[in-house]
Write a protein that holds these residues in place. Structure first.
Motif, mmCIF file in Angstrom:
data_model
loop_
_atom_site.group_PDB
_atom_site.id
_atom_site.type_symbol
_atom_site.label_atom_id
_atom_site.label_comp_id
_atom_site.label_asym_id
_atom_site.label_seq_id
_atom_site.Cartn_x
_atom_site.Cartn_y
_atom_site.Cartn_z
ATOM 1 N N MET A 5 25.423 35.388 12.633
ATOM 2 C CA MET A 5 24.677 34.367 11.894
ATOM 3 C C MET A 5 25.033 34.390 10.412
ATOM 4 O O MET A 5 25.217 33.336 9.788
ATOM 5 N N LYS A 6 25.159 35.573 9.839
ATOM 6 C CA LYS A 6 25.530 35.682 8.427
ATOM 7 C C LYS A 6 26.946 35.171 8.195
ATOM 8 O O LYS A 6 27.216 34.466 7.220
ATOM 9 N N ARG B 202 22.977 39.207 14.230
ATOM 10 C CA ARG B 202 22.703 38.986 12.809
ATOM 11 C C ARG B 202 24.002 38.833 12.027
ATOM 12 O O ARG B 202 24.119 37.973 11.148
ATOM 13 N N LEU C 253 24.447 30.609 9.842
ATOM 14 C CA LEU C 253 23.536 30.011 10.820
ATOM 15 C C LEU C 253 22.110 30.515 10.609
ATOM 16 O O LEU C 253 21.895 31.699 10.354
ATOM 17 N N SER C 254 21.140 29.629 10.738
ATOM 18 C CA SER C 254 19.733 30.034 10.643
ATOM 19 C C SER C 254 19.209 30.530 11.982
ATOM 20 O O SER C 254 18.202 31.235 12.052
ATOM 21 N N GLU C 255 19.882 30.142 13.055
ATOM 22 C CA GLU C 255 19.549 30.636 14.389
ATOM 23 C C GLU C 255 20.819 30.623 15.225
ATOM 24 O O GLU C 255 21.815 29.979 14.866
#
Length: 205
Positions: A168-169, A165, A173-175
């Motif tokens: 991604m933050k 997580r 990134l969304s995935e």
């Protein structure tokens, strides 16, 4: 009464500068946050119990259970935990599966069937392979031992939801595919553990 001895994961400006040099985006986060202190548990058995408790539950829940364990049992040693029943351990707030795992690990170490001290002379991969021979201990738990007890310098766990997580933050990134994760892991090497400390912090911002 809480009895566990802790310390901070040791790193400094040199490690922060290196990560900044190999990843500008992470470097911006490091500059913004400064040095992030990561509390670790140097004692291997205590750290292993803590890691088992922390499997698949929130940080808040871990803290509550960990406090109860210390209040109920005092010093967390193989000798002290091996004499407890699984029911007594479970009453601290964890699942029975975790309680049985902790009891079994304590008894194996107390009886000499598993040598935790051997981990110090093993490579990261060998540590993981040895620890996962214990029932109830998987790769994530073993990798947490590498960082949060042994202070191994280059560990980033794909199995850690908070690290993914945070990644991604950080990069918007969304995935996140495992291939992307591996690219970042290699970029941070050989200081992946320090990168993990920042990714954990970012994930909870």
């Amino acid at each position: 009464m809480q009895t566990v001895k802790t310390k901070y994961f040791e790193y400094g400006q040199e490690e922060m500068d290196y990560l900044t040099s190999v990843d500008v985006t992470l470097g911006v986060a490091i500059a913004r946050m400064g040095k992030v202190e990561r509390v670790i548990i140097p004692d291997l058995f205590t750290a292993l119990v803590y890691a088992i408790v922390g499997q698949l539950i929130s940080v808040k829940a871990v803290h509550k259970i960990w406090t109860r364990i210390q209040d109920r049992f005092g010093e967390i040693t193989p000798q002290n935990i091996a004499i407890q029943t699984a029911d007594d351990i479970q009453r601290c707030g964890m699942t029975m599966k975790k309680a049985v795992c902790i009891q079994n690990v304590a008894r194996m170490i107390e009886q000499g069937a598993f040598d935790l001290d051997e981990l110090y002379v093993l490579s990261d991969g060998e540590v993981v392979r040895k620890l996962i021979t214990l029932n109830g201990v998987g790769k994530w738990t073993a990798e947490m031992m590498l960082i949060n007890a042994m202070e191994r310098p280059d560990v980033i766990s794909w199995g850690d939801i908070a690290i993914r997580r945070g990644m991604m933050k950080l990069y918007g990134l969304s995935e996140l595919s495992q291939e992307q994760f591996e690219e970042y892991r290699l970029r941070y090497s050989p200081l992946g553990s320090v990168a993990s400390i920042y990714l954990w912090t970012i994930s909870f911002e």
